[in-house]
Design an enzyme around this catalytic site. Structure first.
Site, PDB file in Angstrom:
ATOM      1  N   CYS A 174       0.998  -1.288   0.034  1.00 34.64           N
ATOM      2  CA  CYS A 174      -0.142   0.093   0.029  1.00 34.64           C
ATOM      3  C   CYS A 174       0.857   1.224  -0.091  1.00 34.64           C
ATOM      4  O   CYS A 174       1.686   1.461   1.075  1.00 34.64           O
ATOM      5  CB  CYS A 174      -0.914   0.122   1.101  1.00 34.64           C
ATOM      6  SG  CYS A 174      -1.889   1.281   1.402  1.00 34.64           S
ATOM      7  N   ASP A 396     -11.606  18.368  19.213  1.00 39.09           N
ATOM      8  CA  ASP A 396     -11.190  17.733  18.100  1.00 39.09           C
ATOM      9  C   ASP A 396     -12.080  16.331  18.027  1.00 39.09           C
ATOM     10  O   ASP A 396     -11.581  15.224  18.513  1.00 39.09           O
ATOM     11  CB  ASP A 396      -9.506  17.113  18.230  1.00 39.09           C
ATOM     12  CG  ASP A 396      -8.873  16.299  17.022  1.00 39.09           C
ATOM     13  OD1 ASP A 396      -9.665  16.288  15.809  1.00 39.09           O
ATOM     14  OD2 ASP A 396      -7.669  15.942  17.143  1.00 39.09           O
ATOM     15  N   CYS A 423     -12.367  16.857  11.306  1.00 35.09           N
ATOM     16  CA  CYS A 423     -11.980  15.833   9.995  1.00 35.09           C
ATOM     17  C   CYS A 423     -13.257  15.748   8.975  1.00 35.09           C
ATOM     18  O   CYS A 423     -13.018  14.779   8.274  1.00 35.09           O
ATOM     19  CB  CYS A 423     -11.690  14.532  10.627  1.00 35.09           C
ATOM     20  SG  CYS A 423     -12.677  13.423  11.759  1.00 35.09           S
TER      21      CYS A 423
END
Length: 465
Positions: A174, A396, A423
């Site tokens: 990956c 967060d 995010c």
């Protein structure tokens, strides 16, 4: 009347499965898919890029949208490139490898603007939305992998599920993972194969190993392996440990976590140390952190330093402020701000994270930080009653955004500043919309934590009106 009737018919047109038609792509959606409109119906097309003209075939029809696949590209985007990964479009891990990197940064900023337009009453042009901070080398940055385990033709495989399916794609290489995580995971696969340890079957709910989680300390080189198991009894656990220790020289921590539930969540509640330490060390800047198996830590350390520096800029502390670090994890953001704060209080619902946060603070001589297990919306009112009122709250949260109870608590506590690390632009926008009568959004700084994917992280500064 006829014209009106025709218009009504046009807006009522329903697409059909396997229907084909030409489509112009207007923008990228929040998941990295191309977005176009056919007879006023929104159509999502994975792999399509803005300004491309494509012929598509409908794969899914819903009341408010449809999904389609590309059959032919009539006009290609000038920013389209060949994806370097042979599994691109199959494993579901990356969505944007076919888009030139400098353009990814532009599109990610646009995703934030779209989210504000969709979910708030605020004009995005009134907010200073800065250019996305990218990486010089946007590859091999992830310090942790969570690969599901399965069997294929008698062989143990581990990887990710194909997009929109439960077909497990074996990943033995990956190019967005740190090479160490892939190497260790491949070694663990071979050990499970050699020892004939069974893989969990999602359909029958039988088998031993569900997931292999590998985390590497990028600065320290230390490795932690977590085996997520269906039940507490792990066959040949001592042999697994012996082989892992023998074959992986830098392994510091081998952990078992038990998750017997039918769930998409990776971790269960019970964690069992098998060998070595219960944590590994990692460095961000000059600060060293202990990372236990279940603790949250950013997956891209290089960009995390940039992200936390943006948090520090947004907070703009003078040394006199009291800070609440909600969703604090192992204390990373709070400790990053510690040298400029009067007092820091952090909370997290994962007790192992709080234990790590306390050790991390003690190790660095930060005596003005206090960490507790629990929810911010429960601790904040208690502290306010005791006379503690934060000047700045840093949040967060996970992709789901802020808990409704915490949003209401912020409204009641009224800190002068809210620094929101997000995010997920959609949930950020929804939370901003909830708070916008009390708080003005001064700036949003996008940071590309996950190159080649549709994810974008950002730091939003909200100030009390």
């Amino acid at each position: 009347m006829n014209k009106q009737t025709n218009r009504k018919k046009e807006t009522a047109v329903q697409l059909k499965l396997k229907q084909r038609f030409p489509l112009t792509i207007k923008r990228l959606g929040i998941n990295g898919e191309g977005v176009g409109y056919f007879k006023k119906k929104v159509v999502f097309v994975p792999g399509a890029l803005p300004d491309e003209e494509v012929v598509v075939e409908v794969t899914n029809v819903q009341p408010k949208f449809s999904e389609a696949k590309i059959k032919k590209i009539r006009k290609s985007s000038p920013y389209r490139v060949e994806a370097p990964c042979p599994l691109f479009g199959e494993c579901g891990g990356c969505q944007l490898q076919h888009l030139r990197y400098d353009r990814q940064l532009i599109e990610k900023r646009d995703m934030i603007i779209q989210s504000l337009e969709r979910h708030t009453k605020i004009d995005p042009s009134t907010i200073h939305i800065k250019q996305t901070i990218g990486m010089e080398d946007p590859w091999r940055y992830r310090n942790k992998s969570q690969f599901q385990v399965g069997m294929k033709q008698g062989e143990v495989i581990a990887g990710l599920y194909s997009m929109n399916s439960h077909q497990l794609i074996d990943i033995d290489e990956c190019i967005v993972q740190k090479p160490e995580t892939i190497s260790v995971t491949n070694t663990m696969k071979r050990i499970l194969q050699d020892l004939n340890i069974s893989a969990y079957n999602e359909r029958t709910r039988k088998g031993d190993i569900r997931t292999i989680v590998t985390r590497v300390g990028v600065k320290t080189g230390e490795v932690q392996v977590v085996l997520i198991t269906r039940q507490k009894e792990l066959p040949k656990s001592s042999l697994i440990v012996e082989e892992a220790t023998k074959r992986i020289p830098n392994i510091r921590s081998i952990i078992q976590n038990v998750n017997g539930q039918k769930t998409s969540l990776i971790f269960g509640d019970e964690t069992i140390p098998l060998a070595g330490e219960t944590f590994i060390y990692e460095m961000l800047g000059d600060i060293q952190f202990e990372l236990s198996a279940r603790t949250f830590f950013q997956l891209n350390p290089e960009q995390t330093v940039k992200l936390y520096n943006e948090v520090k800029k947004a907070a703009n502390l003078t040394g006199k402020e009291t800070i609440v670090d909600a969703y604090c994890g192992v204390g990373t953001i709070g400790l990053w701000l510690a040298d400029q704060a009067k007092e820091i209080r952090g909370m997290d619902i994962i007790k192992e994270s709080i234990a790590d946060a306390k050790r991390n603070a003690a190790k660095h001589g930060v005596k003005h930080a206090k960490y507790v297990t629990g929810k911010a919306e429960e601790w904040l009112p208690k502290w306010v009653k005791e006379g503690f009122r934060p000047d700045v709250i840093v949040v967060d949260p996970p992709r789901t955004g802020l808990d409704q109870a915490l949003l209401k608590t912020i409204q009641q506590v009224k800190p002068k500043k809210l620094v929101y690390v997000s995010c997920n632009p959609s949930t950020l926008a929804k939370d901003i919309d909830f708070l916008h009568r009390q708080y003005k959004v001064k700036s949003i700084q996008p940071v590309d934590m996950f190159p080649q994917t549709a994810h974008v992280e950002c730091v939003a500064l909200l100030t009390l009106i």
